[in-house]
Design an enzyme around this catalytic site. Structure first.
Site, PDB file in Angstrom:
ATOM      1  N   ARG A  63       0.957  -1.172   0.106  1.00  0.00           N
ATOM      2  CA  ARG A  63       0.001  -0.030  -0.115  1.00  0.00           C
ATOM      3  C   ARG A  63       0.997   1.203  -0.029  1.00  0.00           C
ATOM      4  NH1 ARG A  63      -3.293  -3.997   2.151  1.00  0.00           N
ATOM      5  NH2 ARG A  63      -5.026  -4.365   0.905  1.00  0.00           N
TER       6      ARG A  63
ATOM      7  N   ASP B  10      -0.256  -6.006  -3.993  1.00  0.00           N
ATOM      8  CA  ASP B  10      -1.465  -5.862  -3.575  1.00  0.00           C
ATOM      9  C   ASP B  10      -2.384  -5.080  -4.726  1.00  0.00           C
ATOM     10  OD1 ASP B  10      -4.257  -5.456  -2.047  1.00  0.00           O
ATOM     11  OD2 ASP B  10      -2.929  -6.235  -0.495  1.00  0.00           O
TER      12      ASP B  10
ATOM     13  N   HIS C 155      -6.427  -9.540  -4.875  1.00  0.00           N
ATOM     14  CA  HIS C 155      -5.452  -8.315  -4.225  1.00  0.00           C
ATOM     15  C   HIS C 155      -4.544  -8.209  -5.329  1.00  0.00           C
ATOM     16  CE1 HIS C 155      -7.402  -6.826  -0.498  1.00  0.00           C
ATOM     17  NE2 HIS C 155      -7.513  -8.213  -0.276  1.00  0.00           N
TER      18      HIS C 155
ATOM     19  N   ASP D  14      -6.663 -14.241   0.645  1.00  0.00           N
ATOM     20  CA  ASP D  14      -7.670 -13.553   1.265  1.00  0.00           C
ATOM     21  C   ASP D  14      -8.426 -12.817   0.421  1.00  0.00           C
ATOM     22  OD1 ASP D  14      -5.402 -11.917   0.919  1.00  0.00           O
ATOM     23  OD2 ASP D  14      -6.060 -10.263   2.115  1.00  0.00           O
ATOM     24  N   GLU D  15      -9.838 -12.601   0.954  1.00  0.00           N
ATOM     25  CA  GLU D  15     -10.619 -11.773   0.373  1.00  0.00           C
ATOM     26  C   GLU D  15     -10.696 -11.785  -1.382  1.00  0.00           C
ATOM     27  OE1 GLU D  15     -10.595  -8.258   3.321  1.00  0.00           O
ATOM     28  OE2 GLU D  15      -9.106  -8.214   2.021  1.00  0.00           O
TER      29      GLU D  15
ATOM     30  N   TRP E 171      -6.879 -15.162  10.497  1.00  0.00           N
ATOM     31  CA  TRP E 171      -7.144 -13.604  10.792  1.00  0.00           C
ATOM     32  C   TRP E 171      -8.381 -13.192  10.823  1.00  0.00           C
ATOM     33  CZ3 TRP E 171      -9.488  -9.699   7.678  1.00  0.00           C
ATOM     34  CH2 TRP E 171      -9.928 -10.304   6.285  1.00  0.00           C
TER      35      TRP E 171
ATOM     36  N   TYR F 131      -4.131  -7.170  14.907  1.00  0.00           N
ATOM     37  CA  TYR F 131      -4.104  -6.074  13.928  1.00  0.00           C
ATOM     38  C   TYR F 131      -3.751  -4.645  14.335  1.00  0.00           C
ATOM     39  CZ  TYR F 131      -5.630  -8.667  10.009  1.00  0.00           C
ATOM     40  OH  TYR F 131      -5.750  -9.537   8.713  1.00  0.00           O
ATOM     41  N   PHE F 132      -2.471  -4.509  14.352  1.00  0.00           N
ATOM     42  CA  PHE F 132      -1.954  -3.481  14.948  1.00  0.00           C
ATOM     43  C   PHE F 132      -1.961  -1.932  14.026  1.00  0.00           C
ATOM     44  CE2 PHE F 132       1.055  -6.520  17.099  1.00  0.00           C
ATOM     45  CZ  PHE F 132       0.253  -6.956  18.148  1.00  0.00           C
ATOM     46  N   ASP F 133      -2.519  -2.254  12.783  1.00  0.00           N
ATOM     47  CA  ASP F 133      -3.076  -1.051  12.064  1.00  0.00           C
ATOM     48  C   ASP F 133      -4.411  -0.436  12.562  1.00  0.00           C
ATOM     49  OD1 ASP F 133      -4.198  -3.501  11.088  1.00  0.00           O
ATOM     50  OD2 ASP F 133      -4.963  -2.545   9.418  1.00  0.00           O
TER      51      ASP F 133
ATOM     52  N   TRP G 178      -0.985  -3.442   8.570  1.00  0.00           N
ATOM     53  CA  TRP G 178      -1.321  -3.429   7.122  1.00  0.00           C
ATOM     54  C   TRP G 178      -1.197  -1.844   6.724  1.00  0.00           C
ATOM     55  CZ3 TRP G 178      -2.023  -7.303   4.327  1.00  0.00           C
ATOM     56  CH2 TRP G 178      -2.249  -8.524   4.877  1.00  0.00           C
TER      57      TRP G 178
ATOM     58  N   GLU H  91      -2.562   0.763   4.803  1.00  0.00           N
ATOM     59  CA  GLU H  91      -3.241   1.663   4.206  1.00  0.00           C
ATOM     60  C   GLU H  91      -3.110   3.226   4.814  1.00  0.00           C
ATOM     61  OE1 GLU H  91      -4.317  -1.365   5.037  1.00  0.00           O
ATOM     62  OE2 GLU H  91      -5.900  -1.943   3.616  1.00  0.00           O
TER      63      GLU H  91
HETATM   64  C1  ACM Z   1      -6.565  -9.627   5.630  1.00  0.00           C
HETATM   65  O1  ACM Z   1      -6.484  -8.827   6.525  1.00  0.00           O
HETATM   66  N1  ACM Z   1      -7.169  -9.234   4.449  1.00  0.00           N
HETATM   67  C2  ACM Z   1      -5.510 -10.722   5.592  1.00  0.00           C
END
Ligand code: ACM
Length: 505
Positions: free
Chosen positions: A141, A170, A241, A304-305, A371, A396-398, A436, A438
């Protein structure tokens, strides 16, 4: 004083003072690391000597099954230091412990005068609870500069975290140089703009962003990390992604006539790779270059996703699902990822995936990164697969640490420090904290979100989960003990210039 807390520590009166005559007897790489970490601040030469003895720091590999792959024993007394481990990895952690036993000025980048460089007399036995103690950094990102990656490795090693999970690709950026497919970085490495404010606000900053890493640069980083006992696991996120890759090579997508741009918004692109043999072959070629650069035994292929609407609308994908006897088009993901896993196995590598694969046919033996909640950990275990515990609820430290309006912009929240410290991962391969990026465009933001929560998770991973009360909370005495040591660790982070978020309590 030590963080993570060692398995056993006995403190006795007295100390060993380092001085200009102190020698080192250790395997060459470990002696080099000791000097790299202790000499800049102390100004001491710490030369290698030919034998252990009085006034010497001895770090020795000795067969000792009780210590496992990473454990060590360490004794400091008036006559010197002696550490043993069953492998060099344990000695590297012993070096980090010796550094923590010194005054925190030892973490300064340059000489600090007037400090007595004394090690307290201690007897330590230290063996990690979990073999996987990881930290994900998303460089897709925002393309974080290499000096940050080096500092990041340093700081992971300070916490006896042994794995850097580098999220290299990504929708919004492809950062890994692939010689055979140069457009992946030349085109996929750059985007026209990024969101301004939160993605849900729908505003754009209009500012181009981009960058990528040369294979030679990553090899150097891998070698630097290895000297510190940190392995780097690359992630190439597939088959979703992957909009940056499709922007570079439209033939990888489900409509080769369509021209996509590299993603300029956060979220999940609906555009995914097609499942044609030519694209699969291309992905195999990409992975061939990935394993050349990253010697670690695991390659993460994401998963993922992954939206499936494009496959459902693609006659070739629907026909393939029918031909394979798959009940749902979505199951193509499991089949396709299985082909990647076979290819990686041919390189002697294990495949790591996000937990979505549990619902779409995870490849046999794949390591699952759970996750989407702690229940995904149980599901992966029930499927008989190795699992790294990475639930957003604890790792998830973001996410913001509090709901204070003064918190910098975050993707979501809240995840307090205490929640991290109370994490009970269960019987798993290990734990991993996610950053992450972003909302982490700068080094300062990276550190603010990473610490001190990553220090708490490092302790869960190394020292094991702490006992919690009936409500799942960390008892006050346990918390106070950790907080005391954390204060010491934050002083060390101050010395290395890590701009962490001050703890609330
Ligand atoms: C994720 O947070 N999409 C692995």
């Amino acid at each position: 004083m030590l963080l993570p807390r060692p398995t056993r520590l006995i403190r006795e009166a007295g100390h060993f003072a380092l001085d200009a005559t102190t020698g080192v007897f250790a395997p060459a790489g470990v002696a080099d690391l000791l000097r790299e970490l202790l000499s800049p601040a102390t100004g001491l030469p710490l030369p290698t000597v030919g034998a252990p003895g009085d006034g010497v720091i001895s770090l020795l590999v000795r067969d000792d099954p009780a210590l496992g792959a990473e454990g060590y024993r360490l004794r400091v007394d008036r006559s010197g230091v002696r550490a043993v481990a069953a492998a060099e990895a344990g000695l590297r952690w012993a070096v980090q412990t010796l550094r923590q036993l010194l005054p925190d000025q030892v973490y300064a980048a340059g000489p600090v005068r007037g400090v007595p460089w004394r090690l307290p007399t201690v007897e330590i036995v230290d063996v990690p609870a979990y073999p996987w103690r990881g930290s994900l950094l998303d460089v897709a990102r925002w393309c974080h500069p290499l000096p940050l990656l080096y500092r990041y490795v340093d700081v992971l090693a300070m916490h006896k975290l042994n794995t850097l999970h580098l999220h290299l690709t990504d929708d919004q950026g492809w950062r890994f140089e692939v010689r055979r497919y140069p457009r992946l970085t030349e085109v996929g490495g750059f985007r026209a703009a990024s969101p301004a404010g939160h993605a849900r606000d729908g505003r754009s900053d209009g500012v181009p962003h981009g960058g990528w890493y040369r294979q030679a640069q990553l090899r150097d980083l891998v070698a630097y990390a290895a000297r510190r006992g940190v392995r780097i696991m690359p992630e190439i996120d597939l088959p979703g992604h992957a909009q940056a890759a499709i922007a570079a090579y439209p033939e990888f997508g489900n409509d080769p006539t369509r021209r996509l741009a590299v993603g300029t918004t956060w979220g999940i692109s609906t555009h995914v790779l097609n499942l044609e043999p030519a694209t699969l072959a291309a992905v195999h070629h990409i992975l061939d270059e990935v394993v050349e650069v990253f010697p670690f035994g695991y390659v993460h292929v994401g998963g993922d996703e992954v939206p499936t609407a494009e496959w459902a609308a693609n006659p070739a994908a629907v026909a393939r699902a029918t031909e394979l006897g798959l009940p749902r088009v979505a199951d193509l993901q499991g089949w396709w990822t299985g082909r990647l896993a076979e290819h990686l196995a041919g390189h002697g590598r294990r495949t790591a995936v996000w937990d979505e694969l549990l619902d779409r046919g995870a490849p046999a033996g794949a390591t699952v990164f759970a996750w989407r909640g702690t229940d995904r950990i149980d599901l992966a275990r029930a499927a008989g697969l190795p699992v790294v515990a990475a639930p957003y609820s604890h790792t998830y430290f973001d996410w913001a640490e509090s709901d204070d309006p003064a918190e910098p912009l975050a993707i979501a929240g809240v995840l307090p420090l205490r929640t991290v410290y109370g994490f009970q991962p269960g019987d798993v391969l290990g734990v991993q904290g996610q950053l992450w990026s972003e909302y982490l465009p700068t080094e300062q933001r990276v550190w603010w979100r990473a610490f001190p929560r990553l220090a708490a998770l490092a302790e869960v991973g190394w020292s094991g989960p702490v006992p919690t009360d009936d409500t799942g909370a960390v008892p006050s005495g346990v918390w106070a003990e950790f907080r005391g040591r954390l204060t010491g660790q934050l002083r060390r982070l101050d010395r290395v210039g890590v701009s962490y978020r001050p703890p609330d309590d």
